[in-house]
Design a protein around this motif. Structure first.
Motif, mmCIF file in Angstrom:
data_model
loop_
_atom_site.group_PDB
_atom_site.id
_atom_site.type_symbol
_atom_site.label_atom_id
_atom_site.label_comp_id
_atom_site.label_asym_id
_atom_site.label_seq_id
_atom_site.Cartn_x
_atom_site.Cartn_y
_atom_site.Cartn_z
ATOM 1 N N LEU A 71 0.864 -1.167 0.000
ATOM 2 C CA LEU A 71 0.000 0.000 0.000
ATOM 3 C C LEU A 71 0.906 1.224 0.000
ATOM 4 C CD1 LEU A 71 -2.907 1.149 0.166
ATOM 5 C CD2 LEU A 71 -2.599 1.234 2.648
ATOM 6 N N ALA A 72 0.918 1.932 -1.112
ATOM 7 C CA ALA A 72 1.767 3.118 -1.257
ATOM 8 C C ALA A 72 0.929 4.354 -0.955
ATOM 9 C CB ALA A 72 2.348 3.183 -2.663
ATOM 10 N N GLU A 73 1.042 4.853 0.268
ATOM 11 C CA GLU A 73 0.321 6.073 0.650
ATOM 12 C C GLU A 73 1.183 7.255 0.238
ATOM 13 O OE1 GLU A 73 -0.502 5.617 4.842
ATOM 14 O OE2 GLU A 73 -2.431 4.674 4.397
ATOM 15 N N VAL A 74 0.967 7.726 -0.967
ATOM 16 C CA VAL A 74 1.883 8.691 -1.558
ATOM 17 C C VAL A 74 1.684 10.113 -1.018
ATOM 18 C CG1 VAL A 74 2.294 7.353 -3.649
ATOM 19 C CG2 VAL A 74 0.341 8.922 -3.550
ATOM 20 N N THR A 75 0.566 10.364 -0.340
ATOM 21 C CA THR A 75 0.300 11.698 0.204
ATOM 22 C C THR A 75 -0.807 11.616 1.244
ATOM 23 O OG1 THR A 75 -0.289 13.987 -0.386
ATOM 24 C CG2 THR A 75 -1.446 12.227 -1.547
ATOM 25 N N HIS A 76 -0.844 12.590 2.143
ATOM 26 C CA HIS A 76 -1.995 12.757 3.036
ATOM 27 C C HIS A 76 -2.911 13.874 2.550
ATOM 28 C CE1 HIS A 76 -0.276 10.693 6.902
ATOM 29 N NE2 HIS A 76 -0.817 9.834 6.046
ATOM 30 N N GLN A 77 -2.502 14.574 1.484
ATOM 31 C CA GLN A 77 -3.336 15.651 0.959
ATOM 32 C C GLN A 77 -4.620 15.062 0.365
ATOM 33 O OE1 GLN A 77 -1.922 18.726 1.660
ATOM 34 N NE2 GLN A 77 -0.506 17.270 2.581
ATOM 35 N N GLY B 245 -4.777 9.903 1.951
ATOM 36 C CA GLY B 245 -5.049 11.000 1.063
ATOM 37 C C GLY B 245 -5.566 10.636 -0.323
ATOM 38 N N GLU B 246 -5.438 11.608 -1.178
ATOM 39 C CA GLU B 246 -5.860 11.454 -2.567
ATOM 40 C C GLU B 246 -4.627 11.377 -3.457
ATOM 41 O OE1 GLU B 246 -6.987 10.631 -5.751
ATOM 42 O OE2 GLU B 246 -8.748 10.879 -4.446
ATOM 43 N N ASN C 24 -6.402 7.720 8.392
ATOM 44 C CA ASN C 24 -5.097 8.395 8.467
ATOM 45 C C ASN C 24 -4.838 8.871 9.889
ATOM 46 O OD1 ASN C 24 -5.084 10.054 5.202
ATOM 47 N ND2 ASN C 24 -4.275 8.078 5.803
ATOM 48 N N PRO C 25 -3.567 9.009 10.275
ATOM 49 C CA PRO C 25 -3.252 9.501 11.619
ATOM 50 C C PRO C 25 -3.828 10.891 11.851
ATOM 51 C CG PRO C 25 -1.289 8.636 10.528
ATOM 52 C CD PRO C 25 -2.354 8.701 9.493
ATOM 53 N N LEU C 26 -4.054 11.239 13.105
ATOM 54 C CA LEU C 26 -4.556 12.574 13.431
ATOM 55 C C LEU C 26 -3.537 13.641 13.058
ATOM 56 C CD1 LEU C 26 -6.257 11.966 16.896
ATOM 57 C CD2 LEU C 26 -7.293 11.941 14.614
ATOM 58 N N ALA C 27 -2.247 13.305 13.148
ATOM 59 C CA ALA C 27 -1.188 14.234 12.737
ATOM 60 C C ALA C 27 -0.867 13.974 11.264
ATOM 61 C CB ALA C 27 0.052 14.046 13.600
ATOM 62 N N LEU C 28 -1.530 14.715 10.382
ATOM 63 C CA LEU C 28 -1.359 14.504 8.953
ATOM 64 C C LEU C 28 -0.044 15.109 8.467
ATOM 65 C CD1 LEU C 28 -5.013 15.362 7.887
ATOM 66 C CD2 LEU C 28 -3.983 13.081 7.951
ATOM 67 N N LEU C 29 0.588 14.425 7.522
ATOM 68 C CA LEU C 29 1.859 14.893 6.969
ATOM 69 C C LEU C 29 1.614 15.887 5.843
ATOM 70 C CD1 LEU C 29 3.576 11.406 6.818
ATOM 71 C CD2 LEU C 29 4.158 13.252 8.407
#
Length: 374
Positions: free
Chosen positions: A11-17, A63-64, A27-32
């Motif tokens: 699972l490649a989570e490439v962004t939290h945006q 993210g998206e 996603n974690p509460l502290a988003l990157l």
């Protein structure tokens, strides 16, 4: 455990945006932020390392993931290595030209999420009114020649609309629909009292699921993800901790499952410092709960220990502060009262409140963690 297992999926989570602010986001509460994300070359190295480990599927998520302009480059590298690729998307930002470029790069499939059957549910749950964009994305995915898989997270606010939700997915041409009852991590845990359905709601929804599955037959595959708070035993931990898959977060931190960032007492390694093979086979975090030797009672002496592996380590930590505890969902857990108490509180909540009242109480996924939807 006989030998070192090999992961089959990344699972490649490439962004939290993300343009959505879903109240059940895992996603974690502290988003990157974008400044924390791996660069293109780093992701290409991760993909090559994953293929070397035996991974055969790469799921691009966030993210998206569509906000990454280099997504086609990453997909193309997967194709070069013979890896199956899947895009997990909200659909917002997907255009005909972007879909064509992704397909040209080698994308194999797409999974589109919806929050309900109408714009009102999308606005309530995700603080977005762009339900129309989701319908457009479904059309674009189909016209690009990709199989359309869909996903909806189920909870108290949309379970009564399950029939209508299924109708929408059928009308949009979905081949597969995952009915994913909310799992309580991240933002969903923050909103648990408002998201937990009643037992009566779930029983009615199960009836709808079974009826529609029989009606639809092979026209559309329906999958039902169990709501484990109502189950006597916990869900298996993805075939066991660090057995079948791994997740790389936007900043390069590697986890044995998508929500292991919940466990703040463990040190997870990064691809910035080590290659995936070392992290998978030798890092302390990945070795911590492999197999069954780490278990204490009641898990150690339980005949189900090779079936559910003591349950979810992330849920154990989220509810008890100790990832080595028996998952409190389990009826034999000494912490089972934590789940029972949560169900009592949820049932006491005002289920008759209107949308605006509920909206005022929900905590929406925001970059800084505390902002409410408006």
């Amino acid at each position: 455990m006989n030998g070192m297992p090999h992961p089959y999926a990344l699972l490649a989570e490439v962004t939290h945006q993300c343009p959505l602010h879903c109240v059940y986001c895992s996603n974690p509460l502290a988003l990157l932020g974008r400044q924390d994300e791996l660069a293109t070359e780093d992701w290409l190295r991760v993909i090559r390392d994953a293929a070397g480990l035996g991974v055969v599927q790469v799921h691009f998520s966030g993210g998206e993931p569509l906000v990454r302009g280099d997504l086609e480059t990453l997909v193309a590298e997967c194709r070069r290595l013979g890896l199956y690729t899947n895009l997990i998307t909200s659909g917002l930002g997907l255009t005909e030209s972007r879909a064509r470029s992704l397909v040209s790069a080698g994308l194999n499939s797409a999974q589109l999420s919806i929050q309900g059957d109408a714009a009102e549910s999308t606005n309530l749950v995700a603080a977005s009114k762009r339900f129309d964009k989701k319908e457009q994305a479904a059309r674009i995915i189909r016209e690009a020649g990709l199989p359309l898989n869909m996903n909806v997270v189920l909870h108290r606010m949309n379970l009564p609309r399950l029939d209508a939700i299924i109708d929408v997915c059928v009308a949009w041409g979905a081949e597969r629909l995952e009915l994913a009852n909310t799992q309580y991590y991240g933002w969903a845990l923050r909103n648990r009292d408002l998201l937990l359905p009643t037992k009566a709601q779930l029983e009615e929804a199960v009836g709808v699921y079974k009826r529609r599955k029989a009606e639809l037959g092979e026209r559309m595959e329906l999958l039902w993800i169990l709501p484990d708070y109502y189950e006597p035993y916990p869900k298996p931990c993805m075939g066991g901790w660090a057995q079948t898959a791994l997740t790389v977060a936007p900043d390069g931190t590697v986890y044995p499952c998508p929500v292991a960032a919940e466990i703040t007492t463990m040190n997870f390694s990064s691809v910035r410092d080590h290659d995936l093979a070392w992290i998978w086979s030798k890092s302390d975090a990945f070795e911590a709960f492999r197999g069954t030797e780490w278990m204490a009672d009641p898990c150690r002496s339980c005949p189900r220990k090779e079936m559910d592996f003591g349950g979810c380590r992330c849920q154990a930590f989220a509810l008890t502060g100790d990832p080595a505890r028996t998952d409190p969902v389990c009826m034999h857990s000494p912490d089972h009262h934590l789940v029972q108490d949560a169900l009592v509180r949820a049932h006491q909540a005002d289920v008759a409140a209107d949308g605006e009242t509920i909206r005022e109480e929900l905590v929406y996924r925001r970059p800084h963690g505390s902002a409410r939807g408006n």
